[in-house]
Enzyme design. Sequence first.
Site, PDB file in Angstrom:
ATOM      1  N   GLU A 244      38.765 115.012  14.474  1.00  0.00           N
ATOM      2  CA  GLU A 244      38.068 116.264  13.734  1.00  0.00           C
ATOM      3  C   GLU A 244      38.333 116.179  12.282  1.00  0.00           C
ATOM      4  O   GLU A 244      38.548 117.343  11.697  1.00  0.00           O
ATOM      5  CB  GLU A 244      38.479 117.567  14.432  1.00  0.00           C
ATOM      6  CG  GLU A 244      37.889 117.644  15.958  1.00  0.00           C
ATOM      7  CD  GLU A 244      38.167 118.797  16.623  1.00  0.00           C
ATOM      8  OE1 GLU A 244      38.870 119.723  15.921  1.00  0.00           O
ATOM      9  OE2 GLU A 244      37.895 118.899  17.748  1.00  0.00           O
TER      10      GLU A 244
ATOM     11  N   GLU B 164      35.214 114.093  25.945  1.00  0.00           N
ATOM     12  CA  GLU B 164      35.552 115.440  26.376  1.00  0.00           C
ATOM     13  C   GLU B 164      34.428 116.218  26.785  1.00  0.00           C
ATOM     14  O   GLU B 164      34.059 117.271  26.335  1.00  0.00           O
ATOM     15  CB  GLU B 164      36.107 116.202  24.960  1.00  0.00           C
ATOM     16  CG  GLU B 164      37.417 115.868  24.578  1.00  0.00           C
ATOM     17  CD  GLU B 164      37.892 116.401  23.338  1.00  0.00           C
ATOM     18  OE1 GLU B 164      37.657 117.580  23.207  1.00  0.00           O
ATOM     19  OE2 GLU B 164      38.763 115.814  22.596  1.00  0.00           O
TER      20      GLU B 164
HETATM   21  C1  XIL Z   1      41.563 122.404  23.965  1.00  0.00           C
HETATM   22  C2  XIL Z   1      42.200 122.553  25.418  1.00  0.00           C
HETATM   23  O1  XIL Z   1      41.244 122.154  26.445  1.00  0.00           O
HETATM   24  C3  XIL Z   1      42.746 124.017  25.402  1.00  0.00           C
HETATM   25  O2  XIL Z   1      43.354 124.074  26.566  1.00  0.00           O
HETATM   26  C4  XIL Z   1      43.499 124.318  24.337  1.00  0.00           C
HETATM   27  O3  XIL Z   1      43.855 125.719  24.271  1.00  0.00           O
HETATM   28  C5  XIL Z   1      42.820 124.018  22.994  1.00  0.00           C
HETATM   29  O4  XIL Z   1      42.274 122.871  22.951  1.00  0.00           O
HETATM   30  N1  XIL Z   1      38.726 119.268  20.936  1.00  0.00           N
HETATM   31  C6  XIL Z   1      39.792 118.726  21.189  1.00  0.00           C
HETATM   32  C7  XIL Z   1      40.553 119.056  22.526  1.00  0.00           C
HETATM   33  O5  XIL Z   1      40.021 117.341  20.773  1.00  0.00           O
HETATM   34  O6  XIL Z   1      41.997 118.856  22.400  1.00  0.00           O
HETATM   35  C8  XIL Z   1      40.506 120.534  22.574  1.00  0.00           C
HETATM   36  O7  XIL Z   1      41.095 121.081  23.810  1.00  0.00           O
HETATM   37  C9  XIL Z   1      39.050 120.930  22.799  1.00  0.00           C
HETATM   38  C10 XIL Z   1      38.450 120.750  21.519  1.00  0.00           C
END
Ligand code: XIL
Length: 379
Positions: free
Chosen positions: A158, A263
């Site tokens: 990001e 994701e």
């Molecule tokens: C999220 C997790 O799923 C949560 O449990 C945590 O509280 C916050 O992060 N982008 C990413 C992930 O790269 O690491 C994030 O995961 C979601 C958005």
Amino acid sequence: MKAIPFCALLLSSLLTSGLYAQEQNSSLQQAYSKHFMIGTALSAGQIQGKEPGTLELVKQQFNAVTAENVMKWEIIEPVEGQFNFAAADAMIAYAEANNIKVIGHVLLWHEQTPDWVFLDDKGQTASKELVLSRLKNHINAVMGRYKGRIHGWDAVNEALNEDGTLRQSKWYKALGEDYIATVFELAHQADPKAQLYYNDFNLFKPEKRGGVLKLVAALKAKNVPIYGIGEQGHYSLDYPKLQDVEDSIVAFKNTGLKVVITELDISALPFPEPEKIGADISLNMKLKQEFNPYADGLPKAVSDQLTQKYLHLFELFLRHSDAVERVTLWGVNDNQTWRNNWPMKGRTDYPLLFDRKNQPKEVVQQLIQLAQSADKTKK
Ligand code: XIL
């Protein structure tokens, strides 16, 4: 007449009906094995076996795992030089015992990184040299420990704004715009065999995608060892358009890099402030029941839409399986998903492939069949 044993009869009828072949391929990871890996993310509790049936289900259905949180800086190095490897060690041991690839998440991100990284011993903004030495120590310690055992790392997460410009994060401010190249180089030195990805959300948006293309061109011009682009894929029934996802995959493929969907989840709920769609984890909107319409269960019509969206996306990924090497779901089941609490805490969402009791949704069998028909057309 001699009686034919029941099991032989069953087997022969299964064979002739073709059902047997399907049984043999009855998991997602097996069905997609000729196309791409199917991954999932595991929470700390799931890794510790606290959720009944989850680790058993994961080894049947998935062949890649990502730590949802336990390899992030704030957990793995909460205090300078004090590493907390227990949960990551446990996940990797589980994965290795079950022939599952491990994805590292994440080396550098502006979120879930402790403040000490950017402060000196007087509590003032740390110098560039100090931040850089901490980054080096962190990468060497974490990647060094797992050298040769991690298939790929989300090296930088990001780093871009929605308009494709570089985010003015603490990392950017401390290290200057070359910091992204630096992370890839340090990571490659620490574990030369690990694939390294640039990972971000909303890459279906043309402006943000343009930022990635610019970044990739700059990295490639300097021979920086980047292997692929991670498209997070935090979607919903309303967005994105399939064409936009396809355009981004094609654009990344044309750079010569691989694409990983890192994701994936598809929220069934309305996004409260549509201009903020994406995955900015700092969003924390106040719970309003109008945005929580399915607390008592998902209506059939909506669950059918979810099925269709998953099928369309996987059909797209299959068509581009020359570039798409992995599709990772951001979680195993709807009970555990972060989408129940983001961007609004306390909702009941349904974004994953397994329900709150780890039972496969209807879409699982359909995804398996989709891969099987793709196998047939491939021959
Ligand atoms: C999220 C997790 O799923 C949560 O449990 C945590 O509280 C916050 O992060 N982008 C990413 C992930 O790269 O690491 C994030 O995961 C979601 C958005």
